[in-house]
Structure formats: C-alpha cells, structure tokens
Design an enzyme around this catalytic site. Structure first.
Site, PDB file in Angstrom:
ATOM      1  N   GLY A 212      17.229   3.093  -3.026  1.00  0.00           N
ATOM      2  CA  GLY A 212      16.369   1.934  -2.757  1.00  0.00           C
ATOM      3  C   GLY A 212      14.951   2.366  -2.457  1.00  0.00           C
ATOM      4  CG  ASN A 213      11.845   0.081  -3.231  1.00  0.00           C
ATOM      5  OD1 ASN A 213      11.530  -0.831  -2.478  1.00  0.00           O
ATOM      6  ND2 ASN A 213      12.246  -0.134  -4.476  1.00  0.00           N
ATOM      7  CG  HIS A 214      10.101   2.859   2.550  1.00  0.00           C
ATOM      8  ND1 HIS A 214      11.054   2.945   3.531  1.00  0.00           N
ATOM      9  CD2 HIS A 214       9.782   4.139   2.236  1.00  0.00           C
ATOM     10  CE1 HIS A 214      11.300   4.210   3.807  1.00  0.00           C
ATOM     11  NE2 HIS A 214      10.543   4.963   3.022  1.00  0.00           N
ATOM     12  CB  SER A 215       9.805  -3.278  -1.322  1.00  0.00           C
ATOM     13  OG  SER A 215       9.356  -4.613  -1.366  1.00  0.00           O
TER      14      SER A 215
END
Ligand code: CTP
Length: 414
Positions: A212-215
């Site tokens: 995933g990512n930090h959005s």
C-alpha cells in the site's frame, strides 16, 4: 475587534433533534481560537439547553430581539460576524430565512450579516424534497448563502434517506473553507457530474497482507466536499483512507486494489462531465495472490514478483480520444513528486503532464511530511491552456476549491 486569525462566528441552532451534534461544531471553532456566539431558536432549546451553549461558547445565549436591547444585539451580532453557520437548518428555519423574516434573534441576525452564511439542513426526506423547501434552498443560494447538501442515512424514528445532518467534522471543514475563501463559495457546479478517485490502493499478497501507500485520501475527499457544496453531483471512488471525513450528499464507492479502481472509473467515466484522479494508485501488483497466509518458513523471505497495473489516468484520456467517453469530459490528474537528481518537483510535474495528456494536472511536493496525511497542501496547477498557477499552502479544502475554479474555462455546458 477580533485578530485576523481569531474570527467571530455565529452558530445559529434550529429546532431539530440533530441540535446536539452542533455542540461538537461549536467546540471545533472555539478550540481553533475563534470567538463563537450561539443563537438558538426557541424551539432549539427544547433539544439542547441554553446552559450547554453558554458553557461551550463562553457567552450568554438569547433567542429574542428583546434581550440586551441597549446593545441592539439583533443588528450588532450579524454586522460583526465573519461567518454564520446555521445547523440544523430545519424546513421552517430555511423558509423564514429565505423570505427575510426577522421574528427572532437568529433570523434578524441573518438579515444583518454580510459575511458568508452556511446553512446545514436536517429534516425528514419528504420535507427536504418538498417543492417549498427546494424553492427556499434555491432562493438562499441565489442570495449568496452556501447550503450544504444533507447526508443520507438514519433519520429520527425508523426513517432512512436524505435529510440527515452531515457529520460535525464536515460542517466544521466547510465552515473553515468559508472563513478562508476571499468571497462566498460560488454555486457554479449545479448539475455538473464529477467523478473523483481518492485514497490509496492496496495490492493483495495473501489474505492478510498487501502493498500500500501513505495516501490519506484527504485531498480527494476535500474535492468531493467542495464540489458538492458548489452544486456538483459527486461520485467518490475511494480506496484506503485515514481521517478523510464523510462528505455529505456524495455517492461513495469503496474499492481496494488498482484493478478495482480502474474497473469502477472506466465503468462510470462516460457519465461524468469531470473526472479527477486524486487517488494514489500502485504502479505494480504482486503477480500471485496466495489463497492462504504466506508462512515465514525457514528459508528467509521469498522475492515478490510484480506486474504492472493499468495507468488509469492515461487510459481515461485514451478512451476519450477513442470516443468511448465524451469529448468534452474534463480530465484532471495529480502528480506526487519528491524531485530527484534529474529534476525538481515542477520539472517532473511538467514531464508527467505531457505524458498523461490530461487537461489539468495538480503537482504536489510529497515526502518529508508533505502532502500525505497532512491537513494542508501546496503545489502548482498546470493547464492544457499552457498556464502554470502556484497554489499557496492552504487547507486541502481551500486548495480543492482553487482546483474547481480552474474547471470553469474548460467546462462545455450544454
Ligand atoms: N495514476 C493512475 N494509474 C496509475 C498510476 C497513477 O491513474 N497506475 C494517476 C494518479 O491518480 C495521478 C497521476 O496518475 O492522477 C499521477 O500519479 P503519480 O503516482 O504521481 O505518477 P505515476 O503515473 O505513478 O508516475 P511515477 O511513478 O513515474 O511518478
């Protein structure tokens, strides 16, 4: 006089069961350092006592123009206000405000206020949909007020539908936007269909793990919030988010992976006048998704083989070129850039704009605590007309409103 940062806010409270939720809105504004005066209607005091409003605001509370006559409160409060928020705005209160009645302190204050005014309706669906209420809302918007679309969901009793008071955090964010906006929020997107993607994608590895990512989704949700307040019909396709809010009057579609996001955006694109790709989409996904949890074993970590996800934004631009979505559909992209040895944030943004072929590109500096998860954002707005506009550091909701301003020259209205 209040200091520039400390604003004078009137919170008008109507006589609806949702009046108790407004206490959290008052608390938001006082904690931000603002000077808040609460003006309930007499009916509101059937739901929440004056003592609660007095304790939360630190000011005495009155419903009548005949209190504090020597101070001419019915004129002074409105004249000195920087923002008036009316919540819950009942059908009766909307009607009285729309026709310019001044039969209590709140409606008299509304007539004297020259600052932005935010009405937050809450009522049963039948009352909200009644032509009289529809007309009153249109009149108030014509007079320059912002009328927030209500949320859908559980109402008092067993009913469910449109008419629920939006969450206090949403009211507060829109109130903050009106304090920041140099002029009142325009109602300029009436009937414009806006499709927004937001949040991060999750690319599954096994039933419990993902890449995933930090959005946080905050910028995309802010666009949905501001667009809905400006009259747009908003569909928000959201991946993983954190503390992004619950914009009212918006159709929310949950997705998880990039492929799911691609499917939803592709399916809905032909129905949209504006498409905004604010989601942080994973460029790659694991080739294999294990059916069972991957065990640690003894051989150490196994490499993860990846394959490329579709570039949804570029795909939408191509689909428009092939005539699969309307030629007039405005497509907006985002560029999250850190800059590197090959160039700065803006240079990378320009190159991405040329690559993606969209009509507007919002270039955001990211990394080192910037953009991801924060309440504020900054960057540049690149337009196919060749303009490059710096977006000063501001709340994500105000930045969203600036991005929506840039749609006007691009929208072909039928
Ligand atoms: N985007 C997309 N599909 C992808 C990746 C990105 O639609 N598979 C969209 C994003 O929603 C955003 C824009 O493309 O509007 C740019 O995303 P960004 O992550 O900044 O760039 P990438 O295209 O991934 O390029 P790079 O990784 O080289 O920066």
């Amino acid at each position: 006089m209040t200091s520039p940062a400390r604003k004078r806010i009137i919170v008008g409270v109507g006589g609806g069961i949702a009046a108790y939720k407004v206490c959290a809105v008052i608390r938001h504004f006082t904690e931000a350092g603002h000077d808040v005066h609460v003006i309930p209607t007499a009916a509101a005091l059937n739901f929440v006592g004056a003592a609660t409003f007095e304790a939360l605001s630190g000011h005495p509370v009155s419903t009548s123009v005949f209190d504090d006559i020597d101070e001419v409160a019915h004129v002074r409060l409105g004249q000195e206000a920087d923002l008036v928020v009316v919540a819950p705005a009942t059908a009766d209160l909307l009607s009285r405000a729309a026709t310019g009645r001044a039969d209590d302190l709140l409606t008299a204050t509304l007539l004297t206020a020259r600052c932005p005014v935010l009405f937050v309706p809450a009522m049963h669906t039948e009352m909200w949909e009644h032509p009289a209420t529809v007309d009153n809302v249109a009149t108030l918007r014509r007079h320059g007020a912002t009328v927030m679309p209500p949320a859908s969901g559980r109402l008092t009793g067993r009913d469910s539908g449109a008419g629920r008071l939006p969450e206090p955090g949403e009211i507060a964010l829109l109130g903050d936007l009106l304090l920041e906006e140099p002029e009142s929020l325009p109602y300029d997107l009436d009937g414009v269909r806006v499709l927004i993607s937001a949040g991060g994608t999750r690319e599954p590895l096994d039933p419990v793990r993902y890449l995933g990512n930090h959005s946080s989704g905050k910028q995309g949700f802010s666009l949905a919030r501001a667009a809905a307040a400006r009259g747009a019909e908003v569909t928000l396709v959201a991946g993983s988010t954190s503390d992004a809010g619950e914009p009212a009057g918006v159709e929310l579609i949950d997705i998880s992976s990039a492929v799911e996001l691609s499917d939803e955006m592709t399916k809905r694109a032909a129905e949209a006048d504006v498409i905004i790709m604010a989601a942080a989409v994973a460029d790659f996904r694991p080739v294999a998704v294990a059916d069972a949890k991957i065990k640690k074993g003894t051989a150490g970590p196994a490499p993860i083989e990846l394959e490329t996800n579709p570039d949804i934004l570029a795909g939408l631009v191509q689909a428009r070129g092939r005539g699969e979505i309307g030629a007039d559909t405005v497509i907006v992209g985002f560029a999250a850039e850190t800059g590197d040895e090959n160039g700065g944030v803006l240079e990378h943004g320009r190159a991405k704009f040329a690559r993606k072929g969209c009509d507007l590109l919002v270039v955001n500096p990211v990394g080192s605590g910037k953009a991801f998860g924060t309440a504020d954002n900054t960057g540049w707005l690149l337009s196919s007309a060749g303009t490059e506009t710096a977006l000063p550091l501001s709340s994500k909701t105000l930045l969203a409103s600036r991005i929506l301003d840039a749609l006007e020259p691009l929208l072909k209205r039928s």
